[in-house]
Design a protein around this motif. Structure first.
Motif, PDB file in Angstrom:
ATOM      1  N   TYR A  35       0.714  -1.316  -0.070  1.00 54.91           N
ATOM      2  CA  TYR A  35       0.328   0.217   0.031  1.00 54.91           C
ATOM      3  C   TYR A  35       0.794   1.300   0.093  1.00 54.91           C
ATOM      4  CZ  TYR A  35      -3.920  -3.152   0.975  1.00 54.91           C
ATOM      5  OH  TYR A  35      -5.037  -4.290   0.992  1.00 54.91           O
ATOM      6  N   LEU A  36       2.132   1.290   0.773  1.00 53.65           N
ATOM      7  CA  LEU A  36       2.947   2.244   0.770  1.00 53.65           C
ATOM      8  C   LEU A  36       3.406   2.556  -0.627  1.00 53.65           C
ATOM      9  CD1 LEU A  36       4.684   2.179   4.126  1.00 53.65           C
ATOM     10  CD2 LEU A  36       3.396   4.034   3.430  1.00 53.65           C
ATOM     11  N   ASP A  37       3.900   1.448  -1.370  1.00 49.57           N
ATOM     12  CA  ASP A  37       4.402   1.598  -2.782  1.00 49.57           C
ATOM     13  C   ASP A  37       3.240   2.144  -3.783  1.00 49.57           C
ATOM     14  OD1 ASP A  37       6.785   1.198  -4.411  1.00 49.57           O
ATOM     15  OD2 ASP A  37       5.707  -0.419  -5.136  1.00 49.57           O
ATOM     16  N   ILE A  38       2.229   1.513  -3.900  1.00 44.17           N
ATOM     17  CA  ILE A  38       1.198   2.297  -4.380  1.00 44.17           C
ATOM     18  C   ILE A  38       0.715   3.533  -4.323  1.00 44.17           C
ATOM     19  CG2 ILE A  38      -1.566   1.969  -5.051  1.00 44.17           C
ATOM     20  CD1 ILE A  38      -1.034  -1.269  -4.682  1.00 44.17           C
ATOM     21  N   THR A  39       0.758   3.974  -3.039  1.00 43.43           N
ATOM     22  CA  THR A  39       0.626   5.469  -2.536  1.00 43.43           C
ATOM     23  C   THR A  39       1.645   6.381  -2.999  1.00 43.43           C
ATOM     24  OG1 THR A  39      -0.790   4.675  -0.784  1.00 43.43           O
ATOM     25  CG2 THR A  39      -0.072   6.906  -0.711  1.00 43.43           C
ATOM     26  N   ALA A  40       2.821   5.955  -2.874  1.00 42.45           N
ATOM     27  CA  ALA A  40       4.208   6.537  -3.394  1.00 42.45           C
ATOM     28  C   ALA A  40       4.068   7.086  -4.876  1.00 42.45           C
ATOM     29  CB  ALA A  40       5.328   6.148  -2.889  1.00 42.45           C
ATOM     30  N   LYS A  41       3.898   6.028  -5.580  1.00 42.77           N
ATOM     31  CA  LYS A  41       3.741   5.983  -7.048  1.00 42.77           C
ATOM     32  C   LYS A  41       2.423   6.928  -7.468  1.00 42.77           C
ATOM     33  CE  LYS A  41       6.378   1.897  -7.919  1.00 42.77           C
ATOM     34  NZ  LYS A  41       6.240   0.593  -8.497  1.00 42.77           N
ATOM     35  N   GLY A  42       1.451   6.676  -6.925  1.00 36.51           N
ATOM     36  CA  GLY A  42       0.332   7.471  -7.247  1.00 36.51           C
ATOM     37  C   GLY A  42       0.675   9.093  -7.026  1.00 36.51           C
ATOM     38  N   LEU A  43       0.995   9.366  -5.807  1.00 38.05           N
ATOM     39  CA  LEU A  43       1.548  10.646  -5.478  1.00 38.05           C
ATOM     40  C   LEU A  43       2.414  11.447  -6.419  1.00 38.05           C
ATOM     41  CD1 LEU A  43       1.440  10.550  -1.632  1.00 38.05           C
ATOM     42  CD2 LEU A  43      -0.126  11.768  -2.999  1.00 38.05           C
ATOM     43  N   CYS A  44       3.442  10.324  -6.861  1.00 38.03           N
ATOM     44  CA  CYS A  44       4.359  11.088  -7.625  1.00 38.03           C
ATOM     45  C   CYS A  44       3.850  11.277  -9.135  1.00 38.03           C
ATOM     46  CB  CYS A  44       5.509  10.171  -7.734  1.00 38.03           C
ATOM     47  SG  CYS A  44       6.598  10.147  -6.369  1.00 38.03           S
ATOM     48  N   THR A  45       2.808  10.333  -9.516  1.00 36.87           N
ATOM     49  CA  THR A  45       2.144  10.716 -10.797  1.00 36.87           C
ATOM     50  C   THR A  45       1.295  11.907 -10.730  1.00 36.87           C
ATOM     51  OG1 THR A  45       2.264   8.309 -11.192  1.00 36.87           O
ATOM     52  CG2 THR A  45       0.644   9.412 -12.673  1.00 36.87           C
ATOM     53  N   VAL A  46       0.485  11.827  -9.941  1.00 36.48           N
ATOM     54  CA  VAL A  46      -0.095  12.957  -9.514  1.00 36.48           C
ATOM     55  C   VAL A  46       0.587  14.559  -9.585  1.00 36.48           C
ATOM     56  CG1 VAL A  46      -2.011  14.310  -8.091  1.00 36.48           C
ATOM     57  CG2 VAL A  46      -2.233  11.927  -8.791  1.00 36.48           C
ATOM     58  N   GLY A  47       1.414  14.564  -8.674  1.00 38.81           N
ATOM     59  CA  GLY A  47       2.403  15.468  -8.618  1.00 38.81           C
ATOM     60  C   GLY A  47       3.255  16.105  -9.968  1.00 38.81           C
ATOM     61  N   ALA A  48       3.388  14.951 -10.719  1.00 40.14           N
ATOM     62  CA  ALA A  48       4.187  15.356 -11.962  1.00 40.14           C
ATOM     63  C   ALA A  48       3.309  15.914 -13.116  1.00 40.14           C
ATOM     64  CB  ALA A  48       4.759  13.863 -12.565  1.00 40.14           C
ATOM     65  N   ALA A  49       1.931  15.490 -12.974  1.00 40.27           N
ATOM     66  CA  ALA A  49       0.905  15.918 -13.883  1.00 40.27           C
ATOM     67  C   ALA A  49       0.434  17.195 -13.543  1.00 40.27           C
ATOM     68  CB  ALA A  49      -0.391  14.985 -13.751  1.00 40.27           C
ATOM     69  N   LEU A  50       0.321  17.510 -12.096  1.00 37.40           N
ATOM     70  CA  LEU A  50       0.264  19.052 -11.658  1.00 37.40           C
ATOM     71  C   LEU A  50       1.250  20.013 -12.204  1.00 37.40           C
ATOM     72  CD1 LEU A  50      -1.354  18.731  -8.161  1.00 37.40           C
ATOM     73  CD2 LEU A  50      -2.529  19.476 -10.149  1.00 37.40           C
ATOM     74  N   MET A  51       2.393  19.622 -12.245  1.00 37.58           N
ATOM     75  CA  MET A  51       3.607  20.479 -12.496  1.00 37.58           C
ATOM     76  C   MET A  51       3.619  20.560 -13.982  1.00 37.58           C
ATOM     77  SD  MET A  51       6.635  19.049  -9.708  1.00 37.58           S
ATOM     78  CE  MET A  51       7.651  18.631 -11.136  1.00 37.58           C
ATOM     79  N   ILE A  52       3.208  19.651 -14.715  1.00 35.08           N
ATOM     80  CA  ILE A  52       3.319  19.851 -16.251  1.00 35.08           C
ATOM     81  C   ILE A  52       2.002  20.548 -16.428  1.00 35.08           C
ATOM     82  CG2 ILE A  52       3.090  18.377 -18.449  1.00 35.08           C
ATOM     83  CD1 ILE A  52       4.728  16.252 -17.024  1.00 35.08           C
ATOM     84  N   PHE A  53       0.823  20.250 -16.253  1.00 30.31           N
ATOM     85  CA  PHE A  53      -0.496  20.816 -16.674  1.00 30.31           C
ATOM     86  C   PHE A  53      -1.022  21.901 -16.072  1.00 30.31           C
ATOM     87  CE2 PHE A  53      -0.435  16.307 -18.400  1.00 30.31           C
ATOM     88  CZ  PHE A  53      -0.241  16.331 -19.681  1.00 30.31           C
ATOM     89  N   ALA A  54      -0.791  22.160 -14.841  1.00 27.31           N
ATOM     90  CA  ALA A  54      -1.287  23.095 -14.046  1.00 27.31           C
ATOM     91  C   ALA A  54      -0.630  24.456 -13.932  1.00 27.31           C
ATOM     92  CB  ALA A  54      -1.288  22.612 -12.541  1.00 27.31           C
TER      93      ALA A  54
END
Length: 71
Positions: A9-28
């Protein structure tokens, strides 16, 4: 964190947060970029917790006893 599910669960959460953060940095725009940076930092911290949890799982057998170190 004696459970293998906690590490998963920690691994899935970490990868999800990094993906969402990268998307925010690119598109927001404007302040959302900094929210993306903070989200990626949180994801990296969760990734570190996941690595620590997996280290503790490898040191212990599934029955809870410590394993003999490999020489």
């Amino acid at each position: 964190m004696a459970s293998p599910k906690a590490q998963l669960y920690l691994d899935i959460t970490a990868k999800g947060l990094c993906t969402v953060g990268a998307a925010l940095m690119i598109f927001a725009r404007d302040a959302w970029f900094y929210v993306g940076v903070a989200t990626v930092v949180a994801g990296v911290l969760f990734m570190g917790a996941s690595l620590v949890a997996s280290r503790h799982l490898r040191q212990r057998g599934w029955d809870g006893r410590n394993r003999r170190p490999l020489s």
